[in-house]
Design a protein around this motif. Structure first.
Motif, PDB file in Angstrom:
ATOM      1  N   GLY A  20       0.809  -1.213   0.000  1.00 56.97           N
ATOM      2  CA  GLY A  20       0.000   0.000   0.000  1.00 56.97           C
ATOM      3  C   GLY A  20       0.840   1.260   0.000  1.00 56.97           C
ATOM      4  N   PHE A  21       2.051   1.180   0.505  1.00 54.87           N
ATOM      5  CA  PHE A  21       2.984   2.304   0.435  1.00 54.87           C
ATOM      6  C   PHE A  21       3.434   2.417  -1.019  1.00 54.87           C
ATOM      7  N   PRO A  22       3.668   3.627  -1.522  1.00 57.18           N
ATOM      8  CA  PRO A  22       4.168   3.723  -2.894  1.00 57.18           C
ATOM      9  C   PRO A  22       5.407   2.836  -3.082  1.00 57.18           C
ATOM     10  N   ASN A  23       5.367   1.974  -4.077  1.00 53.72           N
ATOM     11  CA  ASN A  23       6.442   1.020  -4.374  1.00 53.72           C
ATOM     12  C   ASN A  23       6.640  -0.001  -3.265  1.00 53.72           C
ATOM     13  N   GLY A  24       5.598  -0.251  -2.467  1.00 53.04           N
ATOM     14  CA  GLY A  24       5.700  -1.236  -1.396  1.00 53.04           C
ATOM     15  C   GLY A  24       6.073  -2.601  -1.942  1.00 53.04           C
ATOM     16  N   GLY A  25       6.840  -3.334  -1.167  1.00 48.31           N
ATOM     17  CA  GLY A  25       7.278  -4.668  -1.551  1.00 48.31           C
ATOM     18  C   GLY A  25       8.571  -5.000  -0.832  1.00 48.31           C
ATOM     19  N   VAL A  26       9.155  -6.119  -1.182  1.00 49.71           N
ATOM     20  CA  VAL A  26      10.405  -6.556  -0.578  1.00 49.71           C
ATOM     21  C   VAL A  26      11.500  -6.473  -1.631  1.00 49.71           C
ATOM     22  N   TYR A  27      12.570  -5.791  -1.288  1.00 49.84           N
ATOM     23  CA  TYR A  27      13.711  -5.594  -2.175  1.00 49.84           C
ATOM     24  C   TYR A  27      14.921  -6.270  -1.554  1.00 49.84           C
ATOM     25  N   GLN A  28      15.704  -6.936  -2.372  1.00 47.92           N
ATOM     26  CA  GLN A  28      16.882  -7.661  -1.888  1.00 47.92           C
ATOM     27  C   GLN A  28      18.138  -6.991  -2.434  1.00 47.92           C
ATOM     28  N   GLY A  29      18.967  -6.468  -1.535  1.00 48.09           N
ATOM     29  CA  GLY A  29      20.227  -5.847  -1.915  1.00 48.09           C
ATOM     30  C   GLY A  29      20.103  -4.348  -2.084  1.00 48.09           C
ATOM     31  N   TRP A  30      21.169  -3.642  -1.678  1.00 52.28           N
ATOM     32  CA  TRP A  30      21.131  -2.182  -1.751  1.00 52.28           C
ATOM     33  C   TRP A  30      20.983  -1.691  -3.187  1.00 52.28           C
ATOM     34  N   ALA A  31      21.563  -2.395  -4.150  1.00 52.65           N
ATOM     35  CA  ALA A  31      21.431  -1.972  -5.552  1.00 52.65           C
ATOM     36  C   ALA A  31      19.962  -1.950  -5.959  1.00 52.65           C
ATOM     37  N   SER A  32      19.193  -2.963  -5.572  1.00 56.94           N
ATOM     38  CA  SER A  32      17.763  -2.996  -5.892  1.00 56.94           C
ATOM     39  C   SER A  32      17.003  -1.913  -5.138  1.00 56.94           C
ATOM     40  N   VAL A  33      17.332  -1.712  -3.869  1.00 56.82           N
ATOM     41  CA  VAL A  33      16.685  -0.652  -3.086  1.00 56.82           C
ATOM     42  C   VAL A  33      16.902   0.690  -3.765  1.00 56.82           C
ATOM     43  N   SER A  34      18.133   0.945  -4.140  1.00 52.00           N
ATOM     44  CA  SER A  34      18.491   2.223  -4.747  1.00 52.00           C
ATOM     45  C   SER A  34      17.794   2.441  -6.097  1.00 52.00           C
ATOM     46  N   GLU A  35      17.849   1.430  -6.946  1.00 53.17           N
ATOM     47  CA  GLU A  35      17.306   1.570  -8.297  1.00 53.17           C
ATOM     48  C   GLU A  35      15.795   1.319  -8.361  1.00 53.17           C
ATOM     49  N   ASP A  36      15.362   0.183  -7.827  1.00 49.56           N
ATOM     50  CA  ASP A  36      13.975  -0.250  -8.009  1.00 49.56           C
ATOM     51  C   ASP A  36      12.999   0.428  -7.050  1.00 49.56           C
ATOM     52  N   PHE A  37      13.451   0.705  -5.829  1.00 47.88           N
ATOM     53  CA  PHE A  37      12.568   1.380  -4.868  1.00 47.88           C
ATOM     54  C   PHE A  37      12.712   2.895  -4.994  1.00 47.88           C
ATOM     55  N   PHE A  38      13.883   3.419  -4.612  1.00 50.19           N
ATOM     56  CA  PHE A  38      14.062   4.870  -4.628  1.00 50.19           C
ATOM     57  C   PHE A  38      14.043   5.442  -6.046  1.00 50.19           C
ATOM     58  N   GLY A  39      14.581   4.712  -6.996  1.00 47.28           N
ATOM     59  CA  GLY A  39      14.627   5.211  -8.371  1.00 47.28           C
ATOM     60  C   GLY A  39      13.259   5.468  -8.973  1.00 47.28           C
ATOM     61  N   THR A  40      12.263   4.673  -8.590  1.00 49.61           N
ATOM     62  CA  THR A  40      10.911   4.885  -9.112  1.00 49.61           C
ATOM     63  C   THR A  40      10.040   5.694  -8.146  1.00 49.61           C
ATOM     64  N   LEU A  41      10.471   5.796  -6.882  1.00 50.38           N
ATOM     65  CA  LEU A  41       9.725   6.589  -5.898  1.00 50.38           C
ATOM     66  C   LEU A  41      10.012   8.084  -6.050  1.00 50.38           C
ATOM     67  N   GLN A  42      11.264   8.426  -6.264  1.00 54.64           N
ATOM     68  CA  GLN A  42      11.664   9.834  -6.291  1.00 54.64           C
ATOM     69  C   GLN A  42      10.911  10.692  -7.304  1.00 54.64           C
ATOM     70  N   PRO A  43      10.620  10.211  -8.507  1.00 54.15           N
ATOM     71  CA  PRO A  43       9.888  11.071  -9.447  1.00 54.15           C
ATOM     72  C   PRO A  43       8.481  11.456  -8.983  1.00 54.15           C
ATOM     73  N   LEU A  44       7.912  10.702  -8.035  1.00 53.58           N
ATOM     74  CA  LEU A  44       6.573  11.000  -7.533  1.00 53.58           C
ATOM     75  C   LEU A  44       6.557  12.183  -6.563  1.00 53.58           C
ATOM     76  N   PHE A  45       7.722  12.528  -6.015  1.00 47.77           N
ATOM     77  CA  PHE A  45       7.798  13.521  -4.947  1.00 47.77           C
ATOM     78  C   PHE A  45       8.802  14.628  -5.273  1.00 47.77           C
ATOM     79  N   ALA A  46       8.420  15.864  -4.956  1.00 50.33           N
ATOM     80  CA  ALA A  46       9.376  16.964  -4.998  1.00 50.33           C
ATOM     81  C   ALA A  46      10.339  16.822  -3.828  1.00 50.33           C
ATOM     82  N   SER A  47       9.825  16.327  -2.700  1.00 52.12           N
ATOM     83  CA  SER A  47      10.665  16.018  -1.544  1.00 52.12           C
ATOM     84  C   SER A  47       9.976  14.948  -0.708  1.00 52.12           C
ATOM     85  N   LEU A  48      10.791  14.095  -0.134  1.00 48.14           N
ATOM     86  CA  LEU A  48      10.294  13.052   0.757  1.00 48.14           C
ATOM     87  C   LEU A  48      11.414  12.754   1.734  1.00 48.14           C
ATOM     88  N   GLY A  49      11.162  13.042   3.000  1.00 51.22           N
ATOM     89  CA  GLY A  49      12.178  12.807   4.006  1.00 51.22           C
ATOM     90  C   GLY A  49      11.597  12.138   5.230  1.00 51.22           C
TER      91      GLY A  49
END
Length: 130
Positions: free
Chosen positions: A38-67
């Motif tokens: 239910g969280f934007p891009n919710g799911g389980v990611y394995q490895g920092w490379a996937s977190v960085s690219e697959d989670f944050f990489g697709t989350l960041q365009p949705l937000f001007a800022s998210l902290g």
């Protein structure tokens, strides 16, 4: 009373605002990143490379800022730290939201090896919907 070493480690990540040099030093490259459904891009990611690219990489365009704003750190046993706090977000469309979270970190061998996140996903989804 001094702070538990695992709390100090987790606090360092938040206070650095996830600075790349801090991530390299304290985050296990095989980290498991478990984000509530239910969280934007919710799911389980394995490895920092996937977190960085697959989670944050697709989350960041949705937000001007998210902290994340950590409010309380709690040592839980020998290898867990619970962080209570909230996200402060501004969507790409300009809507603002504050959503509470609970992060449960697993620490092993001086590295962060797992994050399990629960958050008020509905608040962020409403902000994204406009």
């Amino acid at each position: 009373m001094s702070e538990h070493p695992n709390v100090t480690l987790v606090r360092r990540l938040y206070e650095s605002k996830m600075a790349p040099d801090v991530i390299d030093e304290i985050v296990d490259p095989e980290l498991v990143w478990d984000i509530t459904p239910g969280f934007p891009n919710g799911g389980v990611y394995q490895g920092w490379a996937s977190v960085s690219e697959d989670f944050f990489g697709t989350l960041q365009p949705l937000f001007a800022s998210l902290g994340s704003v950590s409010e309380e750190y709690l040592a839980a046993g020998d290898d867990h730290v619970v962080v209570l706090g909230h996200y402060h977000a501004t969507t790409a469309a300009g809507a603002q939201a504050d959503a509470r979270f609970v992060h449960v970190w697993t620490v092993r061998g001086g590295k962060l090896t797992r994050l399990r996140q629960t958050a008020d996903s509905h608040v962020l989804q409403q902000a994204l919907a406009g």
